[in-house]
Write a protein that holds these residues in place. Structure first.
Motif, mmCIF file in Angstrom:
data_model
loop_
_atom_site.group_PDB
_atom_site.id
_atom_site.type_symbol
_atom_site.label_atom_id
_atom_site.label_comp_id
_atom_site.label_asym_id
_atom_site.label_seq_id
_atom_site.Cartn_x
_atom_site.Cartn_y
_atom_site.Cartn_z
ATOM 1 N N PRO A 264 7.811 17.978 -8.755
ATOM 2 C CA PRO A 264 7.523 16.569 -9.051
ATOM 3 C C PRO A 264 6.058 16.373 -9.430
ATOM 4 N N ALA A 265 5.816 15.390 -10.276
ATOM 5 C CA ALA A 265 4.450 15.050 -10.678
ATOM 6 C C ALA A 265 3.779 14.185 -9.629
ATOM 7 N N CYS A 266 4.580 13.417 -8.914
ATOM 8 C CA CYS A 266 4.029 12.495 -7.923
ATOM 9 C C CYS A 266 5.058 12.288 -6.822
ATOM 10 N N VAL A 267 4.580 12.291 -5.596
ATOM 11 C CA VAL A 267 5.403 11.929 -4.448
ATOM 12 C C VAL A 267 4.609 10.860 -3.706
ATOM 13 N N ALA A 268 5.218 9.690 -3.555
ATOM 14 C CA ALA A 268 4.507 8.568 -2.944
ATOM 15 C C ALA A 268 5.378 7.887 -1.899
ATOM 16 N N GLU A 269 4.757 7.517 -0.805
ATOM 17 C CA GLU A 269 5.414 6.721 0.218
ATOM 18 C C GLU A 269 4.848 5.309 0.081
ATOM 19 N N LEU A 270 5.614 4.458 -0.604
ATOM 20 C CA LEU A 270 5.185 3.094 -0.887
ATOM 21 C C LEU A 270 5.555 2.172 0.266
ATOM 22 N N VAL A 271 4.699 1.224 0.543
ATOM 23 C CA VAL A 271 4.976 0.203 1.546
ATOM 24 C C VAL A 271 5.072 -1.122 0.800
ATOM 25 N N LEU A 272 6.277 -1.684 0.782
ATOM 26 C CA LEU A 272 6.559 -2.916 0.049
ATOM 27 C C LEU A 272 6.886 -4.030 1.019
ATOM 28 N N ARG A 273 6.338 -5.203 0.790
ATOM 29 C CA ARG A 273 6.605 -6.338 1.663
ATOM 30 C C ARG A 273 7.317 -7.426 0.879
ATOM 31 N N TYR A 274 8.320 -7.989 1.532
ATOM 32 C CA TYR A 274 9.132 -9.063 0.952
ATOM 33 C C TYR A 274 9.096 -10.253 1.911
ATOM 34 N N GLY B 87 0.810 -1.208 0.000
ATOM 35 C CA GLY B 87 0.000 0.000 0.000
ATOM 36 C C GLY B 87 0.840 1.253 0.000
ATOM 37 N N MET B 88 0.195 2.360 0.339
ATOM 38 C CA MET B 88 0.868 3.652 0.400
ATOM 39 C C MET B 88 0.453 4.364 1.671
ATOM 40 N N ASN B 89 1.414 5.008 2.316
ATOM 41 C CA ASN B 89 1.103 5.829 3.475
ATOM 42 C C ASN B 89 0.713 7.237 3.053
ATOM 43 N N ARG B 90 1.252 7.677 1.936
ATOM 44 C CA ARG B 90 1.021 9.046 1.474
ATOM 45 C C ARG B 90 1.177 9.066 -0.041
ATOM 46 N N LEU B 91 0.315 9.843 -0.692
ATOM 47 C CA LEU B 91 0.356 9.974 -2.142
ATOM 48 C C LEU B 91 -0.112 11.371 -2.518
ATOM 49 N N ARG B 92 0.716 12.082 -3.265
ATOM 50 C CA ARG B 92 0.368 13.430 -3.712
ATOM 51 C C ARG B 92 0.762 13.594 -5.174
ATOM 52 N N PHE B 93 0.020 14.472 -5.871
ATOM 53 C CA PHE B 93 0.294 14.783 -7.273
ATOM 54 C C PHE B 93 0.488 16.295 -7.410
ATOM 55 N N PRO B 94 1.676 16.817 -7.050
ATOM 56 C CA PRO B 94 1.911 18.267 -7.047
ATOM 57 C C PRO B 94 1.884 18.939 -8.421
ATOM 58 N N ALA B 95 2.156 18.178 -9.494
ATOM 59 C CA ALA B 95 2.196 18.762 -10.835
ATOM 60 C C ALA B 95 1.677 17.734 -11.835
ATOM 61 N N PRO B 96 1.114 18.190 -12.947
ATOM 62 C CA PRO B 96 0.575 17.256 -13.935
ATOM 63 C C PRO B 96 1.663 16.592 -14.779
ATOM 64 N N VAL B 97 1.272 15.482 -15.396
ATOM 65 C CA VAL B 97 2.105 14.823 -16.397
ATOM 66 C C VAL B 97 1.406 15.061 -17.736
ATOM 67 N N PRO B 98 1.883 16.022 -18.525
ATOM 68 C CA PRO B 98 1.252 16.251 -19.826
ATOM 69 C C PRO B 98 1.394 15.015 -20.715
ATOM 70 N N ALA B 99 0.329 14.681 -21.412
ATOM 71 C CA ALA B 99 0.394 13.545 -22.337
ATOM 72 C C ALA B 99 1.534 13.774 -23.321
ATOM 73 N N GLY B 100 2.324 12.733 -23.527
ATOM 74 C CA GLY B 100 3.471 12.814 -24.424
ATOM 75 C C GLY B 100 4.768 13.209 -23.743
ATOM 76 N N SER B 101 4.703 13.585 -22.478
ATOM 77 C CA SER B 101 5.925 13.982 -21.769
ATOM 78 C C SER B 101 6.675 12.749 -21.265
ATOM 79 N N ARG B 102 7.877 13.006 -20.782
ATOM 80 C CA ARG B 102 8.709 11.915 -20.257
ATOM 81 C C ARG B 102 8.846 12.052 -18.750
#
Length: 153
Positions: free
Chosen positions: A141-151, A93-108
């Motif tokens: 940034p377009a996205c800042v995410a705090e991902l929670v990964l389990r192994y 899951g994610m503890n935090r997820l934000r989208f501070p700026a857009p990702v224009p279609a066609g951008s990298r």
């Protein structure tokens, strides 16, 4: 392969706490993927799929869905952060997820991040990884995410 890639076995993972990784290679987010995501998710907000509507918005054109941005970040993350020697890994899951700026279609976009925390869980380890998705030519940034990964072993 990107220069700042970190890789560890599940047993070495705790040693990565505090480590940074990335950036990954650049990846284009074409309008065709935005359209496909809109079709699959049912999110057909005109900011994503209607060129005329989107041109009249402050974004000046169509943009990728935020959740599409998170989804395409997954293969970029694999380029720069890898855990081996485990039985199974999952996105918990994610503890935090934000989208501070857009990702224009066609951008990298590309991804970079850090291993914020590694903790022991039943049968394995949990890593909290903070990632940022960068849009080429944009300082925010377009996205800042705090991902929670389990192994699991």
């Amino acid at each position: 392969m990107p220069e700042n890639m970190i890789s560890a076995t599940i047993d070495e993972l705790p040693q990565l706490q505090g480590s940074t990784f990335g950036p990954s290679d650049w990846r284009t987010v074409p309008q065709s993927e935005v359209d496909l995501y809109a079709q699959l998710s049912g999110d057909d907000n005109p900011i994503h799929v209607d060129a005329d509507f989107a041109a009249a918005t402050p974004f000046g054109g169509r943009i990728a869905h935020g959740l599409l941005t998170v989804s395409v970040a997954v293969p970029l993350l694999r380029q720069v952060f890898r855990v081996t020697g485990m039985g199974m890994g999952i996105n918990y899951g994610m503890n935090r997820l934000r989208f501070p700026a857009p990702v224009p279609a066609g951008s990298r976009i590309r991804i970079a991040g850090r291993v914020a925390e590694v903790t022991v869980i039943d049968g394995g380890l949990q890593a909290t990884v903070v990632v940022e998705v960068e849009v080429e030519g944009n300082s925010k940034p377009a996205c800042v995410a705090e991902l929670v990964l389990r192994y699991y072993r």
